[in-house]
Design a protein around this motif. Structure first.
Motif, PDB file in Angstrom:
ATOM      1  N   GLN A 175       7.281   4.291   8.126  1.00  0.00           N
ATOM      2  CA  GLN A 175       7.012   3.620   6.993  1.00  0.00           C
ATOM      3  C   GLN A 175       7.655   2.336   6.944  1.00  0.00           C
ATOM      4  O   GLN A 175       8.735   2.177   7.574  1.00  0.00           O
ATOM      5  N   VAL A 213       5.579   0.790   2.157  1.00  0.00           N
ATOM      6  CA  VAL A 213       4.428   0.786   2.453  1.00  0.00           C
ATOM      7  C   VAL A 213       4.230   2.226   3.416  1.00  0.00           C
ATOM      8  O   VAL A 213       5.086   2.025   4.444  1.00  0.00           O
ATOM      9  N   SER A 214       3.615   3.117   3.020  1.00  0.00           N
ATOM     10  CA  SER A 214       3.365   4.316   4.164  1.00  0.00           C
ATOM     11  C   SER A 214       1.767   4.526   3.690  1.00  0.00           C
ATOM     12  O   SER A 214       1.417   5.228   2.849  1.00  0.00           O
ATOM     13  N   ASP A 215       1.191   4.876   4.926  1.00  0.00           N
ATOM     14  CA  ASP A 215      -0.200   5.093   5.127  1.00  0.00           C
ATOM     15  C   ASP A 215      -0.993   4.021   3.956  1.00  0.00           C
ATOM     16  O   ASP A 215      -1.319   2.750   3.991  1.00  0.00           O
ATOM     17  N   GLU A 216      -1.601   4.696   3.190  1.00  0.00           N
ATOM     18  CA  GLU A 216      -2.581   4.157   1.819  1.00  0.00           C
ATOM     19  C   GLU A 216      -1.702   4.033   0.639  1.00  0.00           C
ATOM     20  O   GLU A 216      -2.064   3.426  -0.198  1.00  0.00           O
ATOM     21  N   SER A 217      -0.237   4.185   0.567  1.00  0.00           N
ATOM     22  CA  SER A 217       0.594   4.019  -0.294  1.00  0.00           C
ATOM     23  C   SER A 217       1.386   2.793  -0.546  1.00  0.00           C
ATOM     24  O   SER A 217       2.141   2.495   0.624  1.00  0.00           O
ATOM     25  N   VAL A 218       1.671   1.959  -1.488  1.00  0.00           N
ATOM     26  CA  VAL A 218       2.234   0.768  -1.639  1.00  0.00           C
ATOM     27  C   VAL A 218       2.989   1.036  -2.952  1.00  0.00           C
ATOM     28  O   VAL A 218       2.611   1.063  -3.854  1.00  0.00           O
ATOM     29  N   VAL A 219       4.295   1.254  -2.906  1.00  0.00           N
ATOM     30  CA  VAL A 219       5.236   1.449  -4.184  1.00  0.00           C
ATOM     31  C   VAL A 219       6.369   0.548  -4.093  1.00  0.00           C
ATOM     32  O   VAL A 219       7.004   0.065  -3.256  1.00  0.00           O
TER      33      VAL A 219
END
Length: 101
Positions: A53, A68-74
């Motif tokens: 990530q 950013v991790s795969d389809e996740s953005v936090v």
């Protein structure tokens, strides 16, 4: 851990022509050839498998961080970035426009 700004002036022949030379404050605390941390790659898992990530800067002024991790953005804080177990650090030359940045 790792610095947010890295000074490479001790390792580069052209550091004499750096930004600080023209800076009116000429503070000794300012790096002569600054590189700003833009992204941190982190590996979660073991040597036999896992997941990568990335923490990266976003925004027009690059002051915000996201994970950013795969389809996740936090959204994340600089403190979160500092606490991660960095696998790779990515810096870019910092083109300061003033001595106050």
């Amino acid at each position: 851990h790792f610095p947010e700004v890295l000074d490479l002036s001790n390792y580069c022949a052209y550091a004499e022509n750096s930004f600080e030379k023209d800076c009116t404050t000429k503070s000794k605390d300012w790096p002569k050839l600054p590189y700003k941390l833009m992204s941190v790659v982190e590996h979660k898992g073991s040597a036999f498998g896992g997941h990568y990530q990335t923490y990266r800067r976003v925004g027009a002024d690059h002051k915000e961080w996201v994970l950013v991790s795969d389809e996740s953005v936090v959204s994340r804080s600089w403190g979160d970035v500092q606490r991660c177990e960095a696998y790779m650090l990515l810096y870019e030359e910092w083109q300061r426009t003033s001595c106050q940045e």
